[in-house]
Design a protein around this motif. Sequence first.
Motif, PDB file in Angstrom:
ATOM      1  N   GLU A  32      -3.567 -12.181   7.540  1.00  0.00           N
ATOM      2  CA  GLU A  32      -2.575 -11.125   7.794  1.00  0.00           C
ATOM      3  C   GLU A  32      -1.126 -11.594   7.701  1.00  0.00           C
ATOM      4  O   GLU A  32      -0.208 -10.776   7.688  1.00  0.00           O
ATOM      5  CB  GLU A  32      -2.813 -10.470   9.152  1.00  0.00           C
ATOM      6  N   TYR A  33      -0.903 -12.899   7.627  1.00  0.00           N
ATOM      7  CA  TYR A  33       0.477 -13.389   7.549  1.00  0.00           C
ATOM      8  C   TYR A  33       0.955 -13.600   6.115  1.00  0.00           C
ATOM      9  O   TYR A  33       2.071 -14.063   5.891  1.00  0.00           O
ATOM     10  CB  TYR A  33       0.622 -14.705   8.311  1.00  0.00           C
ATOM     11  N   VAL A  60       1.915 -11.652   3.588  1.00  0.00           N
ATOM     12  CA  VAL A  60       3.121 -10.949   3.129  1.00  0.00           C
ATOM     13  C   VAL A  60       4.369 -11.585   3.732  1.00  0.00           C
ATOM     14  O   VAL A  60       5.367 -11.805   3.039  1.00  0.00           O
ATOM     15  CB  VAL A  60       3.048  -9.446   3.493  1.00  0.00           C
ATOM     16  N   ASP A  61       4.310 -11.917   5.028  1.00  0.00           N
ATOM     17  CA  ASP A  61       5.449 -12.576   5.676  1.00  0.00           C
ATOM     18  C   ASP A  61       5.744 -13.919   5.021  1.00  0.00           C
ATOM     19  O   ASP A  61       6.904 -14.300   4.844  1.00  0.00           O
ATOM     20  CB  ASP A  61       5.165 -12.792   7.165  1.00  0.00           C
ATOM     21  N   ASP A  69       7.396 -13.410   1.712  1.00  0.00           N
ATOM     22  CA  ASP A  69       8.752 -12.904   1.921  1.00  0.00           C
ATOM     23  C   ASP A  69       9.715 -14.062   2.167  1.00  0.00           C
ATOM     24  O   ASP A  69      10.928 -13.942   1.927  1.00  0.00           O
ATOM     25  CB  ASP A  69       8.767 -11.947   3.118  1.00  0.00           C
ATOM     26  N   THR A  97       8.112  -6.744   0.203  1.00  0.00           N
ATOM     27  CA  THR A  97       8.089  -6.681   1.668  1.00  0.00           C
ATOM     28  C   THR A  97       6.675  -6.476   2.211  1.00  0.00           C
ATOM     29  O   THR A  97       6.331  -7.036   3.239  1.00  0.00           O
ATOM     30  CB  THR A  97       8.998  -5.553   2.184  1.00  0.00           C
ATOM     31  N   HIS A  98       5.850  -5.687   1.513  1.00  0.00           N
ATOM     32  CA  HIS A  98       4.459  -5.584   1.922  1.00  0.00           C
ATOM     33  C   HIS A  98       3.619  -4.933   0.828  1.00  0.00           C
ATOM     34  O   HIS A  98       4.147  -4.347  -0.125  1.00  0.00           O
ATOM     35  CB  HIS A  98       4.301  -4.815   3.241  1.00  0.00           C
ATOM     36  N   LEU A  99       2.302  -5.065   0.984  1.00  0.00           N
ATOM     37  CA  LEU A  99       1.331  -4.454   0.074  1.00  0.00           C
ATOM     38  C   LEU A  99       0.499  -3.458   0.870  1.00  0.00           C
ATOM     39  O   LEU A  99       0.228  -3.667   2.050  1.00  0.00           O
ATOM     40  CB  LEU A  99       0.418  -5.515  -0.540  1.00  0.00           C
ATOM     41  N   GLU A 100       0.098  -2.383   0.201  1.00  0.00           N
ATOM     42  CA  GLU A 100      -0.773  -1.395   0.850  1.00  0.00           C
ATOM     43  C   GLU A 100      -1.647  -0.751  -0.218  1.00  0.00           C
ATOM     44  O   GLU A 100      -1.143  -0.017  -1.077  1.00  0.00           O
ATOM     45  CB  GLU A 100       0.067  -0.335   1.567  1.00  0.00           C
ATOM     46  N   VAL A 131       2.673  -1.755  -4.088  1.00  0.00           N
ATOM     47  CA  VAL A 131       3.496  -2.859  -3.616  1.00  0.00           C
ATOM     48  C   VAL A 131       4.857  -2.283  -3.248  1.00  0.00           C
ATOM     49  O   VAL A 131       5.377  -1.397  -3.937  1.00  0.00           O
ATOM     50  CB  VAL A 131       3.617  -3.967  -4.697  1.00  0.00           C
ATOM     51  N   GLU A 144       8.458   2.066  -3.763  1.00  0.00           N
ATOM     52  CA  GLU A 144       7.007   1.973  -3.915  1.00  0.00           C
ATOM     53  C   GLU A 144       6.647   1.843  -5.392  1.00  0.00           C
ATOM     54  O   GLU A 144       7.079   2.656  -6.221  1.00  0.00           O
ATOM     55  CB  GLU A 144       6.339   3.226  -3.321  1.00  0.00           C
TER      56      GLU A 144
END
Length: 236
Positions: free
Chosen positions: A85-86, A88-89, A92, A206-209, A213, A219
């Motif tokens: 879970e880390y 993306v951080d 970044d 910044t994040h993926l979903e 991206v 988005e």
Amino acid sequence: MNQWNCLIVDDEPIALEIVENYCKQLSNLNVVGLCKNALEAREALQLHHVDILFIDINMPVLSGLAFIKTLKKMPQVIFTTAYKEYAVDAFDLAACDYLLKPFSLERFIVAVDKAVEKLLPTQALASTTREDKNEDFTFLKAEGKLYKVFFNEVLYVEASGNYTRIVTAQQTFLPAITLSATAEMLPNHLFLQAHRSFLINKSKITHLEGNRVFIGAIELPIGSNYKERFLEDLGL
């Protein structure tokens, strides 16, 4: 062959031993220190020149992510952690790679190769004069003008017929070149193809979903034919 100094940081002795043994398998790696926490790593970085930093995330006192944020001069960072879970951080913070424990020697070598690929241009640049251009920028002809564009300011690139939209935080350029031609002039370690029509600056993610991206509120799609390679290039 170039020798690269490595520092290994992990609060688990077994994890330290595994990464150290992996490093010993590669003749171009030289381990200059083994640290149990970020404070020890801070001292080691003051004593040694470090090219590649292998660091755990969950550690006492100061996490690996928090520690990296304190560095003014960053080596190539490869996170080694049991927590997905880390990711993306980590990216970044412009991490080179993200290894999920337990990882194989083969996956370790892939991560090291990524780090070395980034280190080589840096070393070459240091030994040349300032006249060597196009290391961190290029010139684009758009709308009858010639613009100087820094690669690290580009958020993403989008195909638009025989044109390409090059989007920065400040403005958008529309040069009369194709996406493939644009890709050739961009540093391939920084710009990843997430879709047949999009190249994305991975340092801006910044994040993926799902199949999307995000760069802040922007988005962008991840194409099904590109997703596996895109995630692999992010170290996921």
